[in-house]
Design a protein around this motif. Structure first.
Motif, PDB file in Angstrom:
ATOM      1  N   PHE A  58      42.541  46.893  20.793  1.00 11.60           N
ATOM      2  CA  PHE A  58      42.869  45.538  21.248  1.00 11.60           C
ATOM      3  C   PHE A  58      41.634  44.811  21.779  1.00 11.60           C
ATOM      4  O   PHE A  58      41.493  43.601  21.603  1.00 11.60           O
ATOM      5  N   ALA A  59      40.737  45.539  22.435  1.00  6.72           N
ATOM      6  CA  ALA A  59      39.495  44.926  22.921  1.00  6.72           C
ATOM      7  C   ALA A  59      38.629  44.465  21.750  1.00  6.72           C
ATOM      8  O   ALA A  59      38.061  43.368  21.783  1.00  6.72           O
ATOM      9  N   ALA A  60      38.539  45.286  20.715  1.00  3.95           N
ATOM     10  CA  ALA A  60      37.767  44.912  19.524  1.00  3.95           C
ATOM     11  C   ALA A  60      38.366  43.675  18.869  1.00  3.95           C
ATOM     12  O   ALA A  60      37.644  42.763  18.450  1.00  3.95           O
ATOM     13  N   GLU A  61      39.695  43.627  18.805  1.00  4.26           N
ATOM     14  CA  GLU A  61      40.360  42.447  18.242  1.00  4.26           C
ATOM     15  C   GLU A  61      40.052  41.212  19.082  1.00  4.26           C
ATOM     16  O   GLU A  61      39.733  40.136  18.555  1.00  4.26           O
ATOM     17  N   GLY A  62      40.140  41.347  20.391  1.00  6.00           N
ATOM     18  CA  GLY A  62      39.892  40.207  21.277  1.00  6.00           C
ATOM     19  C   GLY A  62      38.478  39.684  21.167  1.00  6.00           C
ATOM     20  O   GLY A  62      38.256  38.470  21.080  1.00  6.00           O
ATOM     21  N   ILE A  63      37.497  40.576  21.147  1.00  3.75           N
ATOM     22  CA  ILE A  63      36.100  40.151  21.018  1.00  3.75           C
ATOM     23  C   ILE A  63      35.862  39.499  19.667  1.00  3.75           C
ATOM     24  O   ILE A  63      35.145  38.508  19.549  1.00  3.75           O
ATOM     25  N   SER A  64      36.476  40.043  18.644  1.00  7.33           N
ATOM     26  CA  SER A  64      36.329  39.463  17.309  1.00  7.33           C
ATOM     27  C   SER A  64      36.891  38.043  17.265  1.00  7.33           C
ATOM     28  O   SER A  64      36.302  37.152  16.651  1.00  7.33           O
ATOM     29  N   LYS A  65      38.016  37.830  17.941  1.00  7.60           N
ATOM     30  CA  LYS A  65      38.596  36.482  18.001  1.00  7.60           C
ATOM     31  C   LYS A  65      37.716  35.531  18.808  1.00  7.60           C
ATOM     32  O   LYS A  65      37.532  34.380  18.433  1.00  7.60           O
ATOM     33  N   LEU A  66      37.183  36.011  19.929  1.00  2.00           N
ATOM     34  CA  LEU A  66      36.353  35.157  20.789  1.00  2.00           C
ATOM     35  C   LEU A  66      35.026  34.777  20.145  1.00  2.00           C
ATOM     36  O   LEU A  66      34.558  33.649  20.285  1.00  2.00           O
ATOM     37  N   ASN A  68      34.268  35.218  16.787  1.00  2.00           N
ATOM     38  CA  ASN A  68      34.425  34.933  15.357  1.00  2.00           C
ATOM     39  C   ASN A  68      33.490  35.813  14.516  1.00  2.00           C
ATOM     40  O   ASN A  68      32.962  35.377  13.503  1.00  2.00           O
ATOM     41  N   ASN A  69      33.261  37.035  14.987  1.00  2.00           N
ATOM     42  CA  ASN A  69      32.440  38.014  14.285  1.00  2.00           C
ATOM     43  C   ASN A  69      33.228  39.291  14.052  1.00  2.00           C
ATOM     44  O   ASN A  69      34.219  39.556  14.719  1.00  2.00           O
ATOM     45  N   LEU A  70      32.726  40.084  13.126  1.00  2.00           N
ATOM     46  CA  LEU A  70      33.280  41.405  12.870  1.00  2.00           C
ATOM     47  C   LEU A  70      33.069  42.293  14.090  1.00  2.00           C
ATOM     48  O   LEU A  70      32.040  42.206  14.759  1.00  2.00           O
ATOM     49  N   SER A  71      34.043  43.128  14.425  1.00  2.00           N
ATOM     50  CA  SER A  71      33.895  44.054  15.542  1.00  2.00           C
ATOM     51  C   SER A  71      34.188  45.482  15.094  1.00  2.00           C
ATOM     52  O   SER A  71      34.784  45.703  14.045  1.00  2.00           O
ATOM     53  N   LEU A  72      33.752  46.442  15.906  1.00  2.00           N
ATOM     54  CA  LEU A  72      33.838  47.858  15.570  1.00  2.00           C
ATOM     55  C   LEU A  72      34.628  48.611  16.619  1.00  2.00           C
ATOM     56  O   LEU A  72      34.365  48.481  17.814  1.00  2.00           O
ATOM     57  N   ALA A  91      45.402  43.056  14.601  1.00  2.00           N
ATOM     58  CA  ALA A  91      44.233  42.365  14.034  1.00  2.00           C
ATOM     59  C   ALA A  91      44.504  41.947  12.594  1.00  2.00           C
ATOM     60  O   ALA A  91      44.168  40.829  12.183  1.00  2.00           O
ATOM     61  N   TYR A  92      45.132  42.825  11.825  1.00  6.01           N
ATOM     62  CA  TYR A  92      45.454  42.527  10.429  1.00  6.01           C
ATOM     63  C   TYR A  92      46.394  41.331  10.328  1.00  6.01           C
ATOM     64  O   TYR A  92      46.187  40.427   9.513  1.00  6.01           O
ATOM     65  N   GLN A  93      47.415  41.308  11.161  1.00  9.70           N
ATOM     66  CA  GLN A  93      48.393  40.220  11.110  1.00  9.70           C
ATOM     67  C   GLN A  93      47.786  38.871  11.488  1.00  9.70           C
ATOM     68  O   GLN A  93      48.240  37.835  11.025  1.00  9.70           O
ATOM     69  N   ASP A  94      46.757  38.905  12.332  1.00 10.44           N
ATOM     70  CA  ASP A  94      46.085  37.661  12.731  1.00 10.44           C
ATOM     71  C   ASP A  94      44.843  37.380  11.891  1.00 10.44           C
ATOM     72  O   ASP A  94      44.079  36.475  12.209  1.00 10.44           O
ATOM     73  N   SER A  95      44.623  38.169  10.845  1.00 12.42           N
ATOM     74  CA  SER A  95      43.438  38.038   9.976  1.00 12.42           C
ATOM     75  C   SER A  95      42.145  38.095  10.779  1.00 12.42           C
ATOM     76  O   SER A  95      41.215  37.323  10.565  1.00 12.42           O
ATOM     77  N   THR A  96      42.085  39.020  11.716  1.00 10.44           N
ATOM     78  CA  THR A  96      40.919  39.208  12.568  1.00 10.44           C
ATOM     79  C   THR A  96      40.091  40.367  12.009  1.00 10.44           C
ATOM     80  O   THR A  96      40.621  41.458  11.825  1.00 10.44           O
ATOM     81  N   PRO A  97      38.800  40.145  11.753  1.00 15.79           N
ATOM     82  CA  PRO A  97      37.986  41.212  11.151  1.00 15.79           C
ATOM     83  C   PRO A  97      37.609  42.315  12.138  1.00 15.79           C
ATOM     84  O   PRO A  97      36.916  42.075  13.125  1.00 15.79           O
ATOM     85  N   VAL A  98      38.101  43.520  11.881  1.00 23.98           N
ATOM     86  CA  VAL A  98      37.808  44.690  12.709  1.00 23.98           C
ATOM     87  C   VAL A  98      37.544  45.875  11.783  1.00 23.98           C
ATOM     88  O   VAL A  98      38.304  46.107  10.846  1.00 23.98           O
ATOM     89  N   ILE A  99      36.478  46.606  12.051  1.00 26.31           N
ATOM     90  CA  ILE A  99      36.205  47.850  11.328  1.00 26.31           C
ATOM     91  C   ILE A  99      36.604  49.002  12.231  1.00 26.31           C
ATOM     92  O   ILE A  99      36.246  49.025  13.411  1.00 26.31           O
TER      93      ILE A  99
END
Length: 123
Positions: A58-66, A68-72, A91-99
């Motif tokens: 969830f932290a990776a998703e949040g940082i990715s949203k804030l 607008n970059n890919l997160s790990l 993250a997938y449902q919100d189209s948020t890029p996370v590896i």
């Protein structure tokens, strides 16, 4: 010069090509090699440790949203990998890029756990 491992090259690639600046993770035996690679890249990638993989996801998703970059996000093998699922689905449902990276036990250890074949993490 110290020999470079696959984990080192993977973390280096994510940092250089995909601008990964932070990694959200919970350590474990299955990802020690990745933790070592992150330690070698500590000047360019900040490691943020959690008590549960779901928090890290969830932290990776949040940082990715804030940003607008890919997160790990990194979780250890077995239950650690399944604990990432809720955050990754979010993250997938919100189209948020996370590896997501997870560990894996050694191939010769599979014979010890033949009865646990329900969850394949690779292949």
């Amino acid at each position: 010069m110290k020999k470079k491992t696959f984990s080192w090259w993977l973390i280096n690639y994510l940092n250089q090509r995909h601008n990964i600046k932070s990694a959200f993770l919970m350590t474990g035996g299955g990802v020690f090699h990745i933790c070592n690679a992150l330690a070698e890249h500590r000047k360019s990638i900040k490691s943020i440790f959690f008590y549960h993989e779901q928090q890290a996801a969830f932290a990776a998703e949040g940082i990715s949203k804030l940003t607008n970059n890919l997160s790990l996000v990194i979780g250890t093998s077995g239950p650690g990998a399944t604990n990432l699922i809720t955050g990754l689905v979010s993250a997938y449902q919100d189209s948020t890029p996370v590896i997501a990276l997870t560990g894996q036990c050694k191939s010769n250890d599979y014979a010890l756990y033949e009865e646990y074949t329900g969850l394949r993490q690779a292949g």
